[in-house]
Design a protein around this motif. Structure first.
Motif: not given
Length: 280
Positions: A122-134
């Protein structure tokens, strides 16, 4: 060097867009922009390109969703017969899953693909999508909730068993044997046909064992009897290609239950624009 990324980036774009041509165009745009971009601050070239392709694919998918479709839309099929020898083909989503993911919005789809298909945290996805882990966790939860309402479990992928089932299927069709055909279908079978804007189909959508079997025999008798059929694997699921001479006229993808070997879904692609990357 950048052209080496074409295969690597393809599954990311295709699994979001469901279109080979759109995926290739998206990747080409990203690579072209990268050539002329300032490279300062880019520590990981591959990660940067993956992120760019995913976000551009999300934008492209959003644009397509704004178009009104009054007909069935099926993903463009990708031949995965050689998936064992090709890493980028192994990462292609199954045909059934691509159909089911049409119920997701583009961001939900991207999160689901990255987490379940590519093993991103989820940390990596948040970085890819410029969002948060939550945000990533919530998007994944929503995606799984929507898919759980629709999916029936993983389809059969064994080539030998699938080929035998489809051989029986063709035999029943050629004989017009409704009873034998119904023995191969699940009670709640779903049939879709996508002719795009260029091919009129007999029926775009049909459900139920009796109605689907009647439709299949009618279509075979009226339109398919002169075709030769070739077994293959499309998006890791068994399929039949329809040929007249060397010209490909159709692709039929089958979702088969591994529990009872019954055909649960038949997806027929007749749109020539979605078949042009296939054939002999």
């Amino acid at each position: 060097m950048l052209q080496d990324y074409q295969h690597t980036l393809f599954p990311y774009a295709y699994n979001i867009l469901g279109s080979v041509e759109d995926a290739k165009d998206t990747i080409q745009d990203v690579l072209s922009n990268y050539v002329s971009a300032q490279k300062e601050g880019i520590e990981n070239e591959k990660a940067y390109l993956v992120r760019s392709v995913i976000n551009q694919s999300i934008n492209a998918k959003n644009k397509r969703k704004t178009v009104n479709y009054d007909s069935v839309w099926l993903p463009e099929p990708v031949a995965t017969e050689e998936a064992d020898k090709s890493l980028h083909l192994r990462d292609i989503g199954s045909y059934t899953m691509l159909i089911l993911m049409e119920a997701l919005n583009p961001k939900e789809r991207a999160v689901f693909i990255l987490k379940e298909g590519f093993g991103y945290s989820h940390e990596e996805i948040a970085e890819v999508l410029s969002g948060t882990v939550e945000q990533s966790r919530k998007l994944l939860s929503r995606a799984k909730g929507k898919l759980d309402q629709r999916k029936r479990g993983a389809p059969l992928t064994n080539k030998t068993i699938s080929a035998a089932i489809l051989d029986q299927y063709l035999h029943a069709m050629r004989k017009g044997d409704i009873q034998r055909l119904e023995n191969l279908l699940s009670q709640d079978i779903v049939f879709h046909a996508d002719g795009g804007t260029k091919v009129n189909v007999a029926k775009k959508f049909c459900t139920g064992i009796h109605d689907v079997s009647q439709l299949l025999v009618y279509v075979f008798d009226k339109f398919q009897r002169e075709f030769t059929f070739e077994f293959t694997m499309i998006n890791h699921e068994p399929a039949l290609l329809f040929f007249l001479g060397t010209k490909l006229y159709g692709c039929q993808v089958f979702s088969i239950s591994p529990d009872d070997n019954k055909i649960q879904r038949i997806s027929t692609v007749l749109d020539p624009d979605k078949l042009k990357n296939m054939g002999r």
